[in-house]
Motif scaffolding. Structure first.
Motif, short mmCIF file in Angstrom:
data_model
loop_
_atom_site.label_atom_id
_atom_site.label_comp_id
_atom_site.label_asym_id
_atom_site.label_seq_id
_atom_site.Cartn_x
_atom_site.Cartn_y
_atom_site.Cartn_z
N MET A 6 -8.76 1.03 0.35
CA MET A 6 -9.30 0.13 1.36
C MET A 6 -8.16 -0.44 2.18
SD MET A 6 -11.38 -3.46 1.07
CE MET A 6 -9.99 -4.54 1.33
N GLY A 7 -8.18 -0.15 3.49
CA GLY A 7 -7.12 -0.63 4.37
C GLY A 7 -6.25 0.52 4.84
N CYS A 8 -6.19 0.68 6.16
CA CYS A 8 -5.38 1.77 6.72
C CYS A 8 -4.28 1.19 7.60
CB CYS A 8 -6.25 2.74 7.51
SG CYS A 8 -5.43 4.32 7.87
N GLY A 12 -1.50 1.10 3.43
CA GLY A 12 -2.60 1.99 3.09
C GLY A 12 -2.41 3.41 3.59
N SER A 13 -1.94 3.54 4.83
CA SER A 13 -1.74 4.88 5.39
C SER A 13 -0.60 5.61 4.67
CB SER A 13 -1.46 4.80 6.89
OG SER A 13 -0.33 4.00 7.17
N ALA A 14 0.49 4.88 4.37
CA ALA A 14 1.60 5.52 3.65
C ALA A 14 1.16 5.96 2.26
CB ALA A 14 2.78 4.54 3.55
N LEU A 15 0.39 5.10 1.59
CA LEU A 15 -0.12 5.45 0.26
C LEU A 15 -1.03 6.66 0.32
CD1 LEU A 15 -0.43 4.68 -2.75
CD2 LEU A 15 -2.27 3.12 -2.06
N ALA A 16 -1.92 6.69 1.31
CA ALA A 16 -2.86 7.80 1.46
C ALA A 16 -2.13 9.12 1.71
CB ALA A 16 -3.83 7.52 2.60
N LEU A 17 -1.13 9.08 2.57
CA LEU A 17 -0.39 10.31 2.89
C LEU A 17 0.40 10.83 1.69
CD1 LEU A 17 0.80 9.37 6.50
CD2 LEU A 17 -0.83 11.18 5.87
N ARG A 18 0.96 9.91 0.91
CA ARG A 18 1.72 10.34 -0.27
C ARG A 18 0.79 10.94 -1.32
NH1 ARG A 18 6.22 6.03 -2.03
NH2 ARG A 18 6.64 7.72 -3.48
N LEU A 19 -0.34 10.30 -1.54
CA LEU A 19 -1.30 10.84 -2.51
C LEU A 19 -1.86 12.18 -2.05
CD1 LEU A 19 -3.21 7.55 -3.42
CD2 LEU A 19 -1.87 8.95 -5.01
N ASP A 20 -2.12 12.28 -0.76
CA ASP A 20 -2.64 13.52 -0.18
C ASP A 20 -1.62 14.64 -0.36
OD1 ASP A 20 -4.59 15.02 1.42
OD2 ASP A 20 -3.07 14.98 2.99
N ALA A 21 -0.35 14.34 -0.13
CA ALA A 21 0.70 15.35 -0.28
C ALA A 21 0.84 15.81 -1.73
CB ALA A 21 2.03 14.79 0.23
N VAL A 26 -8.37 11.97 -1.52
CA VAL A 26 -8.20 10.61 -1.04
C VAL A 26 -9.22 10.29 0.05
CG1 VAL A 26 -6.58 8.92 -0.08
CG2 VAL A 26 -5.72 10.81 -1.49
N THR A 27 -9.82 9.11 -0.05
CA THR A 27 -10.68 8.58 1.00
C THR A 27 -10.14 7.22 1.42
OG1 THR A 27 -12.62 9.69 0.10
CG2 THR A 27 -13.01 7.89 1.65
N VAL A 28 -9.99 7.03 2.73
CA VAL A 28 -9.48 5.77 3.25
C VAL A 28 -10.61 5.05 3.98
CG1 VAL A 28 -7.75 4.66 4.72
CG2 VAL A 28 -7.20 6.80 3.54
N VAL A 29 -10.76 3.76 3.67
CA VAL A 29 -11.79 2.94 4.28
C VAL A 29 -11.13 1.87 5.16
CG1 VAL A 29 -13.70 1.34 3.86
CG2 VAL A 29 -13.30 3.26 2.30
N ASP A 30 -11.62 1.73 6.39
CA ASP A 30 -11.14 0.66 7.26
C ASP A 30 -12.25 0.35 8.26
OD1 ASP A 30 -7.99 -0.41 7.95
OD2 ASP A 30 -9.55 -0.80 9.45
N GLN A 31 -12.38 -0.94 8.60
CA GLN A 31 -13.43 -1.31 9.54
C GLN A 31 -13.04 -1.03 10.99
OE1 GLN A 31 -14.29 -5.53 9.37
NE2 GLN A 31 -12.18 -6.01 8.79
N ASN A 32 -11.77 -0.73 11.22
CA ASN A 32 -11.30 -0.39 12.56
C ASN A 32 -11.00 1.11 12.63
OD1 ASN A 32 -10.15 -0.19 15.08
ND2 ASN A 32 -8.29 -1.34 14.56
N PRO A 33 -11.82 1.89 13.33
CA PRO A 33 -11.60 3.35 13.36
C PRO A 33 -10.27 3.73 14.01
CG PRO A 33 -13.29 2.68 14.94
CD PRO A 33 -13.02 1.48 14.09
N ALA A 35 -7.50 2.51 13.35
CA ALA A 35 -6.45 2.46 12.34
C ALA A 35 -6.18 3.83 11.73
CB ALA A 35 -6.85 1.48 11.23
N PHE A 36 -7.17 4.72 11.76
CA PHE A 36 -6.99 6.03 11.15
C PHE A 36 -5.97 6.89 11.89
CE2 PHE A 36 -11.57 5.18 9.86
CZ PHE A 36 -11.22 4.76 8.59
N ARG A 37 -5.58 6.48 13.09
CA ARG A 37 -4.56 7.25 13.81
C ARG A 37 -3.24 7.28 13.06
NH1 ARG A 37 -4.91 4.81 19.84
NH2 ARG A 37 -4.84 2.90 18.60
N ARG A 38 -3.03 6.28 12.19
CA ARG A 38 -1.79 6.25 11.40
C ARG A 38 -1.72 7.40 10.40
NH1 ARG A 38 -2.88 0.48 11.36
NH2 ARG A 38 -1.18 -0.67 12.35
N LEU A 39 -2.85 7.99 10.10
CA LEU A 39 -2.87 9.04 9.07
C LEU A 39 -2.33 10.37 9.56
CD1 LEU A 39 -6.35 8.25 7.48
CD2 LEU A 39 -4.09 7.81 6.49
N GLY A 40 -2.39 10.63 10.86
CA GLY A 40 -1.87 11.89 11.37
C GLY A 40 -2.50 13.08 10.69
#
Length: 220
Positions: A6-8, A12-21, A26-33, A35-40
């Protein structure tokens, strides 16, 4: 593992990318769409919604999740989401980021692991300013044991870590050597440049640090 975050923001984005790698789901939740641009380049899923809302969490796959991390910018939201994940959906591996250290201690006692951001950052700066570690990296919820990176006198180079442990009555938990962490064995020798992380009684930590900035005695 299946992990819901929860939180991008930056964390949150750094954690998601590391886990994904590492190959985790991984699923990322954020109320601001936006914010997902940080995921690349990210192979996981993105869910827009409030992270502590049950329907949002179900959409994110919380019912089959192995772990949940609440790392948004709000303490209340993080704690609420962590409690919903644990108490409603039975996720056992849950962690929440908390800015208020007082709250962090309370929720740790309630069984919700927390990362207190401000104290952690201050501690890292302190370690680079003072000649001794001064504060612990981790203290158990009873306040009995602390894990701390300690400064070791150069005179200990070439000496077994078991001798260092005997000097202070504590345990070397791990050593960072050339950028890699290693678990010491009975014959592990302290080398120049080693970062020693030691587990000691919290009440003894200051004395331990003062002792280790002194060279070993001849018999050691």
């Amino acid at each position: 593992m299946r992990v819901v975050i929860m939180g991008c923001g930056r964390v949150g984005s750094a954690l998601a990318l590391r886990l994904d790698a590492l190959g985790h789901l991984v699923t990322v939740v954020d109320q601001n769409p936006d914010a997902f641009r940080r995921l690349g380049a990210f192979d996981g899923e993105r869910v827009t919604g409030i992270g502590f809302d049950r329907d949002t969490l179900v959409e994110a796959g919380i019912e089959s999740a192995d772990a949940f991390a609440a790392v948004s910018s709000g303490d209340n939201s993080n704690i609420l989401a962590a409690r919903v994940a644990r108490e409603t959906f039975g996720v056992t591996n849950v962690v929440a980021r908390i800015y208020d250290p007082g709250r962090a201690e309370v929720y740790e006692r309630l069984g919700i692991p927390t990362v207190a951001t401000v104290p952690w950052a201050a501690d890292q700066v302190l370690r680079r300013i003072l000649p001794q570690g001064a504060t612990s990296e981790f203290t158990d919820t009873t306040g009995t044991l602390s894990l701390a990176q300690v400064q070791v006198h150069p005179g200990w180079v070439g000496t077994r870590l078991t001798a260092l442990e005997a000097r202070v009555g504590a345990r070397v938990a791990y050593v960072v050597r050339l950028g890699r962490a290693l678990l010491p064995g009975p014959d592990t020798v302290h080398q120049d440049g080693d970062q020693v992380h030691l587990l000691a009684r919290a009440a003894d930590l200051a004395d331990v640090e003062r002792s280790l900035v002194q060279p070993p005695a001849a018999e050691e």
